[in-house]
Design a protein around this motif. Structure first.
Motif, PDB file in Angstrom:
ATOM      1  N   LEU A 114       0.822  -1.208   0.000  1.00  0.00           N
ATOM      2  CA  LEU A 114       0.000   0.000   0.000  1.00  0.00           C
ATOM      3  C   LEU A 114       0.856   1.258   0.000  1.00  0.00           C
ATOM      4  O   LEU A 114       0.558   2.226  -0.706  1.00  0.00           O
ATOM      5  CB  LEU A 114      -0.937  -0.006   1.204  1.00  0.00           C
ATOM      6  CG  LEU A 114      -2.052  -1.057   1.168  1.00  0.00           C
ATOM      7  CD1 LEU A 114      -2.716  -1.186   2.534  1.00  0.00           C
ATOM      8  CD2 LEU A 114      -3.086  -0.716   0.098  1.00  0.00           C
ATOM      9  N   ALA A 115       1.924   1.264   0.785  1.00  0.00           N
ATOM     10  CA  ALA A 115       2.825   2.413   0.797  1.00  0.00           C
ATOM     11  C   ALA A 115       3.451   2.616  -0.578  1.00  0.00           C
ATOM     12  O   ALA A 115       3.590   3.758  -1.051  1.00  0.00           O
ATOM     13  CB  ALA A 115       3.904   2.227   1.853  1.00  0.00           C
ATOM     14  N   SER A 116       3.817   1.525  -1.228  1.00  0.00           N
ATOM     15  CA  SER A 116       4.404   1.632  -2.565  1.00  0.00           C
ATOM     16  C   SER A 116       3.418   2.248  -3.553  1.00  0.00           C
ATOM     17  O   SER A 116       3.791   3.101  -4.367  1.00  0.00           O
ATOM     18  CB  SER A 116       4.840   0.241  -3.058  1.00  0.00           C
ATOM     19  OG  SER A 116       5.823  -0.318  -2.205  1.00  0.00           O
ATOM     20  N   LEU A 117       2.164   1.828  -3.487  1.00  0.00           N
ATOM     21  CA  LEU A 117       1.145   2.387  -4.368  1.00  0.00           C
ATOM     22  C   LEU A 117       0.922   3.867  -4.067  1.00  0.00           C
ATOM     23  O   LEU A 117       0.773   4.684  -4.989  1.00  0.00           O
ATOM     24  CB  LEU A 117      -0.158   1.604  -4.222  1.00  0.00           C
ATOM     25  CG  LEU A 117      -1.381   2.124  -4.980  1.00  0.00           C
ATOM     26  CD1 LEU A 117      -1.075   2.388  -6.448  1.00  0.00           C
ATOM     27  CD2 LEU A 117      -2.539   1.146  -4.843  1.00  0.00           C
ATOM     28  N   PHE A 177       6.030  -7.136  16.239  1.00  0.00           N
ATOM     29  CA  PHE A 177       7.328  -6.795  15.655  1.00  0.00           C
ATOM     30  C   PHE A 177       7.945  -5.635  16.405  1.00  0.00           C
ATOM     31  O   PHE A 177       7.262  -4.840  17.051  1.00  0.00           O
ATOM     32  CB  PHE A 177       7.194  -6.453  14.165  1.00  0.00           C
ATOM     33  CG  PHE A 177       6.301  -5.274  13.864  1.00  0.00           C
ATOM     34  CD1 PHE A 177       6.783  -3.972  13.906  1.00  0.00           C
ATOM     35  CD2 PHE A 177       4.966  -5.467  13.542  1.00  0.00           C
ATOM     36  CE1 PHE A 177       5.956  -2.890  13.632  1.00  0.00           C
ATOM     37  CE2 PHE A 177       4.129  -4.394  13.267  1.00  0.00           C
ATOM     38  CZ  PHE A 177       4.623  -3.105  13.313  1.00  0.00           C
ATOM     39  N   GLN A 178       9.259  -5.544  16.314  1.00  0.00           N
ATOM     40  CA  GLN A 178      10.015  -4.392  16.773  1.00  0.00           C
ATOM     41  C   GLN A 178      11.397  -4.503  16.154  1.00  0.00           C
ATOM     42  O   GLN A 178      11.790  -5.554  15.638  1.00  0.00           O
ATOM     43  CB  GLN A 178      10.117  -4.347  18.300  1.00  0.00           C
ATOM     44  CG  GLN A 178      10.877  -5.507  18.916  1.00  0.00           C
ATOM     45  CD  GLN A 178      10.885  -5.410  20.433  1.00  0.00           C
ATOM     46  OE1 GLN A 178       9.862  -5.169  21.059  1.00  0.00           O
ATOM     47  NE2 GLN A 178      12.058  -5.583  21.034  1.00  0.00           N
ATOM     48  N   GLY A 179      12.133  -3.403  16.159  1.00  0.00           N
ATOM     49  CA  GLY A 179      13.478  -3.415  15.611  1.00  0.00           C
ATOM     50  C   GLY A 179      13.539  -3.553  14.105  1.00  0.00           C
ATOM     51  O   GLY A 179      14.559  -3.992  13.562  1.00  0.00           O
ATOM     52  N   VAL A 180      12.454  -3.182  13.406  1.00  0.00           N
ATOM     53  CA  VAL A 180      12.442  -3.238  11.944  1.00  0.00           C
ATOM     54  C   VAL A 180      11.916  -1.910  11.400  1.00  0.00           C
ATOM     55  O   VAL A 180      11.258  -1.151  12.101  1.00  0.00           O
ATOM     56  CB  VAL A 180      11.574  -4.400  11.410  1.00  0.00           C
ATOM     57  CG1 VAL A 180      12.154  -5.740  11.820  1.00  0.00           C
ATOM     58  CG2 VAL A 180      10.126  -4.268  11.890  1.00  0.00           C
ATOM     59  N   GLN A 181      12.235  -1.648  10.141  1.00  0.00           N
ATOM     60  CA  GLN A 181      11.782  -0.444   9.448  1.00  0.00           C
ATOM     61  C   GLN A 181      11.239  -0.839   8.083  1.00  0.00           C
ATOM     62  O   GLN A 181      11.574  -1.911   7.558  1.00  0.00           O
ATOM     63  CB  GLN A 181      12.940   0.552   9.275  1.00  0.00           C
ATOM     64  CG  GLN A 181      13.527   1.086  10.563  1.00  0.00           C
ATOM     65  CD  GLN A 181      12.657   2.170  11.188  1.00  0.00           C
ATOM     66  OE1 GLN A 181      11.696   2.658  10.595  1.00  0.00           O
ATOM     67  NE2 GLN A 181      13.002   2.543  12.419  1.00  0.00           N
ATOM     68  N   ALA A 182      10.419   0.029   7.505  1.00  0.00           N
ATOM     69  CA  ALA A 182       9.877  -0.223   6.160  1.00  0.00           C
ATOM     70  C   ALA A 182       9.726   1.117   5.451  1.00  0.00           C
ATOM     71  O   ALA A 182       8.749   1.836   5.657  1.00  0.00           O
ATOM     72  CB  ALA A 182       8.549  -0.961   6.228  1.00  0.00           C
ATOM     73  N   TYR A 183      10.708   1.446   4.638  1.00  0.00           N
ATOM     74  CA  TYR A 183      10.649   2.674   3.842  1.00  0.00           C
ATOM     75  C   TYR A 183      10.522   2.314   2.368  1.00  0.00           C
ATOM     76  O   TYR A 183      10.965   1.245   1.957  1.00  0.00           O
ATOM     77  CB  TYR A 183      11.926   3.499   4.071  1.00  0.00           C
ATOM     78  CG  TYR A 183      11.945   4.222   5.387  1.00  0.00           C
ATOM     79  CD1 TYR A 183      11.435   5.511   5.502  1.00  0.00           C
ATOM     80  CD2 TYR A 183      12.454   3.608   6.534  1.00  0.00           C
ATOM     81  CE1 TYR A 183      11.438   6.174   6.720  1.00  0.00           C
ATOM     82  CE2 TYR A 183      12.465   4.263   7.753  1.00  0.00           C
ATOM     83  CZ  TYR A 183      11.959   5.546   7.844  1.00  0.00           C
ATOM     84  OH  TYR A 183      11.954   6.202   9.048  1.00  0.00           O
ATOM     85  N   PRO A 184       9.906   3.214   1.566  1.00  0.00           N
ATOM     86  CA  PRO A 184       9.398   4.523   1.942  1.00  0.00           C
ATOM     87  C   PRO A 184       8.057   4.429   2.682  1.00  0.00           C
ATOM     88  O   PRO A 184       7.285   3.495   2.452  1.00  0.00           O
ATOM     89  CB  PRO A 184       9.214   5.230   0.602  1.00  0.00           C
ATOM     90  CG  PRO A 184       8.893   4.116  -0.351  1.00  0.00           C
ATOM     91  CD  PRO A 184       9.737   2.953   0.116  1.00  0.00           C
ATOM     92  N   HIS A 185       7.830   5.408   3.549  1.00  0.00           N
ATOM     93  CA  HIS A 185       6.514   5.543   4.148  1.00  0.00           C
ATOM     94  C   HIS A 185       5.539   6.076   3.101  1.00  0.00           C
ATOM     95  O   HIS A 185       5.962   6.642   2.091  1.00  0.00           O
ATOM     96  CB  HIS A 185       6.568   6.519   5.331  1.00  0.00           C
ATOM     97  CG  HIS A 185       7.289   5.969   6.512  1.00  0.00           C
ATOM     98  ND1 HIS A 185       7.684   6.755   7.564  1.00  0.00           N
ATOM     99  CD2 HIS A 185       7.687   4.698   6.835  1.00  0.00           C
ATOM    100  CE1 HIS A 185       8.282   6.021   8.477  1.00  0.00           C
ATOM    101  NE2 HIS A 185       8.309   4.767   8.056  1.00  0.00           N
TER     102      HIS A 185
END
Length: 301
Positions: A114-117, A177-185
């Motif tokens: 969804l963020a990618s779209l 979850f914790q300690g993870v990231q997901a970019y781009p927002h």
């Protein structure tokens, strides 16, 4: 007070919040004739030119052969793939998932999609979500049907966390979850608009407490008025964060729409009518349908 009297007061109160102009969308953009790429582009571009505010794509990853609602051989593109394709061929029209079956997805993977779209469309995404109604589909996907509501609540919270928090953390029964990231927002922060579909009491409560909008599919005027009454009652019982703003009401009517009928929906408090395309039409006929509505209806209510 009699029910009729209560209903009249309800209508008068809602009319005070009527939108300045009714918006129009089109649903089922990933089905039937528009499940073919050339037709999808033609109809999407015609809708954008005609002034439609949004295009919507629903979801059924599988269809039960025993279903009486939708033939199992119906062509239905993946909604996110279809809307990404539409995003590449349009510039301004909003792109809505209507409705994405949230419990059937892993929330972190769905959040990335969804963020990618939203990024690729320049911030045009509307995230319409629901819990689904076809138990056979859940069984085929290995998702417990009776858990769908609870999973939807957790998954939405998890997606909001990964979309916007500097150090995203979520711990729930179904996802942690914790300690993870997901970019781009997503471009739209802290999240794209969240629209919840459905009419069950639990859905109405989630809409008031967690959503920017509500989506009703295949409703007439009386059914719409009834759900809006339920939403208003729920708004008096449950807390709605101020950050969510006014609840935007979108309805896909199951009755023919002309200016008079559209005005009656607007008077109930509907902000957007999402029109259901006529079934069995080819690309040329759908393109003409869209163009005619743009000339006779869109922007005139």
């Amino acid at each position: 007070m009699a029910l009729k009297g209560k209903f009249s007061i309800f209508l008068l109160e809602w009319r005070q919040h009527m939108p300045d102009q009714l918006k129009f969308g089109i649903t089922s953009m990933n089905m039937g004739a528009t499940s073919y790429p050339d037709a999808l582009v033609r109809v999407a571009q015609a809708a954008e030119t005609a002034g439609f505010d949004s295009l919507w794509a629903g979801e059924h990853s599988v269809l039960a052969e025993s279903s009486e609602r939708i033939p199992a051989t119906s062509r239905i593109l993946n909604p996110l793939v279809a809307l990404t394709f539409v995003a590449a061929h349009t510039r301004t029209v909003h792109l809505g998932t209507g409705i994405l079956l949230l419990p059937q997805h892993h929330p972190l993977i769905l959040a990335k999609e969804l963020a990618s779209l939203d990024v690729l469309s320049g911030g045009r995404l509307i995230v319409g979500i629901g819990v689904g109604w076809a138990e056979a589909e859940f069984e085929a996907l290995g998702v417990p049907y009776h858990e769908r509501g609870a999973r939807a609540v957790e998954y939405l919270a998890a997606m909001r966390a990964i979309w916007s928090e500097e150090k995203p953390v979520y711990h729930g029964q179904y996802i942690a979850f914790q300690g993870v990231q997901a970019y781009p927002h997503p471009v739209q922060q802290p999240a794209p608009p969240i629209v919840i579909g459905g009419r069950a009491p639990a859905v109405i409560r989630r809409t008031v407490e967690q959503a920017n909008g509500w989506y009703g599919f295949a409703l007439d005027l009386d059914e719409t008025a009834g759900v809006l009454a339920d939403l208003r009652e729920a708004a008096e019982r449950y807390h709605r964060p101020a950050s969510l703003g006014e609840l935007e009401i979108s309805v896909a009517p199951r009755i023919p729409i002309d200016k008079e009928t559209a005005q009656r929906f607007a008077e109930l408090g509907v902000h957007r009518l999402i029109l259901i395309p006529p079934w069995g039409k080819d690309a040329s006929a759908l393109e003409q349908w869209v163009t005619t509505l743009g000339e006779t209806l869109v922007g005139q209510v």
